[in-house]
Every structure is written in structure tokens, then in C-alpha cells.
Design an enzyme around this catalytic site. Structure first.
Site: not given
Length: 343
Positions: A44, A125, A143, A195, A205
């Protein structure tokens, strides 16, 4: 809608999840491995403002060299900075070293968001992502990909950054209690592959039916962003000082731009000001050319000058062999300068 939406997205994720070296298979229980939170945290931190493709080789290099947080905590800071060279945003590497030491001292990673946020370099986050992915806690992970998906899903017209409070509230509505980590990664995968910021693939989607942005007709314009400010242009000079096929390298001071990294001596340029152009020693300087680089806050044009010497320059530094310059851990800017000289 929230329950059915999260179920639909998780079903899609079960069949379309990216296979990544730091990721658990969809639906699998959290691994009972002390190194698992370390791997999640490391990935991360590396992925902040950096692509998956760029992170993969660095993640492998770090986890082979330092397989757990205690090993990383015991590593010299300069070794960590050198291993990070080329990945950019070097404050992340400095915080990585600080955080590893803090976690090792406390005997492991805390498992709650509030405690995780107390660690060096962990914002909202990252703390939420670790809580959800590493420990299976329900956490709202937002995020840039999630911001985009949620903005379009709920047709949020308010521009960023003002819309972030609404985006987070909406993301909270649709985050399930079970498989929270999978849901967060599903949202990220959806944002990165379907997306997308430009030319979203709406027909592929899984959330096309409930998507309010799609119904409104222009999902690609969301989220609304303020106009970007033009970055200033800065200039400076780097000095290649050589002796017997060795170059003089210094370690940059402080926590500013490229702080703690090995580098060529320079004339004091910053993101806020041009350099003075003054060389560090008296010598017969030869201008080799210039390299350019873009930082977060400025564009830089760096003139590269070369000179030979028979003595050590003043100050702390080290002579580094030309043949091993690739192992010095130079940040991208100074690696460009080295390639220019050696070419």
C-alpha cells in the site's frame, strides 16, 4: 441498493480479480501469517501515486531482502533509500523506515484504524486499507479509483476536494461488513480496469444498472476536478567530479527533495528556487549537457558539468566506481545525469 450492489461487485471480483503478489485470492480467509500485514502495508505504501507495474519488481526486491517488518526495521536507512531509488516520492521511503521501527518496537502491527493511523506515514486511506485487507475489519477504503467509481455511481456533481466528505459517506453506505477487504480491492480493480478516468468501459461494468452517472449521460466527466495549477520551471547544476574512474557522491541532507538519497553534488536548487550555479571545487569544468525531470511541485532542467580532480572535495562523500554506478541507488534525476556523462 447497498447490499445488492456490494454483492454484485463481489461476484464480479471473484471472477475478475487481478493476481498480484501482495494479494490474497478472492474469498479466502485472512492468512494466519505474521508477515501478512507487513506485505499488505508495504504494497500500500509503494502503490501510493505509483502504478502496479512499477511497484511489482520493487515489492519483490524488498520482500526477498527484508521478508518481515523486523528485518526491515533492522536495516540501515541508507540501504532502504538505495533500494527505493527510482520508485519516486522518497518521503515514502523515509516514512517506511520510521514505521518499520515503530511496528517492530511494539511487537507487530496494530489491528484497528485509530491505532494504525498513529504509525509514521499512515494516513486515513492506508490505515483503512491495512485494517480491511490485512485484518478483515470493516473499513471504508477510499483512494483515487474509489473516488472516481463512487462519484459516478452516485452522480456526485460537487468538485473535488470539496466532494470528498460526500464520497466517503456514500462509500460507507455500500461497504459490507463481510469481505470488506475484498470489496475495497474490487472497487480499486473496477476503477483501474473498467471505470477508468478516460473512456470508461461502461458496457462491461457490473454496476452499469445502478450507476447514476451513466444514466445522466456523461460519466467520464466525473469526478469534477479543479483546474491544475501550472508547475514552475526551475534550473540547477549537478557536478560530476571524477578521479581514477570513480565519481564523488554525496548524501543529500534533511527530509526535503530527495533527502537521504545518494546524489551528485549540486548548486542548491529546490522546487522553490533556482540553483546558484557555483561549483563545489575549483576545476576546469566541462559542460556535458542537461537532463530534465518533473517533480510534484516543479519541472527541473539540470545542467551537468564534469571535472577531474586529484584530491577529495570538502565535505562528506565517497568515491564510487563508474562500473558500479547502477548499484549506488541514485534517484532517477541523478541516474539520468550519470547516464549522460557515461554515454
Amino acid at each position: 441498493m447497498p447490499a445488492s450492489l456490494s454483492s454484485t461487485l463481489l461476484d464480479w471480483y471473484d471472477g475478475h480479480a487481478r493476481v498480484l503478489p501482495w494479494r490474497n485470492p478472492p474469498g479466502a480467509p485472512v492468512p494466519n501469517d505474521p508477515a501478512w500485514p507487513y506485505r499488505v502495508w508495504l504494497s500500500e505504501v509503494m502503490l501510493q501515486q505509483t502504478t502496479v507495474a512499477a511497484v511489482k519488481p520493487y515489492f519483490e526486491k524488498f520482500t526477498v531482502r527484508w521478508p518481515n517488518v523486523d528485518a526491515l526495521a533492522a536495516a540501515p536507512d541508507e540501504d532502504i533509500m538505495a533500494a527505493w531509488a527510482g520508485l519516486g516520492y522518497y518521503s515514502r521511503a523515509r516514512n517506511l523506515a520510521k514505521c518499520a521501527k515503530a511496528v517492530s518496537e511494539r511487537g507487530g502491527f496494530p489491528q484497528t484504524e485509530p491505532e494504525l493511523r498513529e504509525l509514521p506515514g499512515l494516513g486515513a486511506y492506508t490505515a483503512a486499507a491495512i485494517a480491511a485487507i490485512a485484518f478483515g475489519a470493516r473499513a471504508v477504503v477510499v483512494d483515487a479509483n474509489v473516488e472516481r467509481v463512487v462519484s459516478r455511481l452516485f452522480n456526485i456533481e460537487e468538485p473535488l476536494p470539496g466532494s470528498r466528505k460526500v464520497i466517503r459517506a456514500r462509500a460507507d453506505e455500500i461497504t459490507p461488513s463481510a469481505r470488506s477487504g475484498d470489496f475495497a480491492q474490487a472497487m480499486m480493480d473496477l476503477g483501474s480496469s473498467i471505470c477508468t478516468s478516460k473512456a470508461p468501459k461502461c458496457l462491461a461494468c457490473p454496476l452499469i444498472n445502478p450507476c447514476e452517472g451513466r444514466k445522466a449521460g456523461e460519466p467520464e466527466r466525473l469526478p469534477v476536478k479543479p483546474p491544475k495549477k501550472a508547475k514552475p520551471q526551475r534550473s540547477g547544476t549537478a557536478f560530476w567530479i571524477e578521479r581514477d574512474s570513480h565519481v564523488w557522491l554525496v548524501t543529500r541532507q534533511g527530509t526535503g527533495m530527495l533527502g537521504g538519497m545518494k546524489a551528485l553534488p549540486d548548486d542548491g536548487w529546490t522546487a522553490r528556487s533556482d540553483g546558484t550555479g557555483a561549483p563545489p571545487i575549483e576545476a576546469d569544468w566541462q559542460e556535458i549537457g542537461a537532463v530534465t525531470h518533473t517533480f510534484t511541485h516543479a519541472h527541473l532542467s539540470l545542467c551537468v558539468q564534469r571535472a577531474e580532480t586529484t584530491s577529495d572535495p570538502q565535505g562528506v562523500g565517497e568515491w564510487w566506481p563508474f562500473s558500479d554506478i547502477g548499484e549506488a541507488g541514485l534517484p532517477t534525476l541523478f541516474a539520468k545525469a550519470a547516464r549522460l556523462v557515461l554515454a
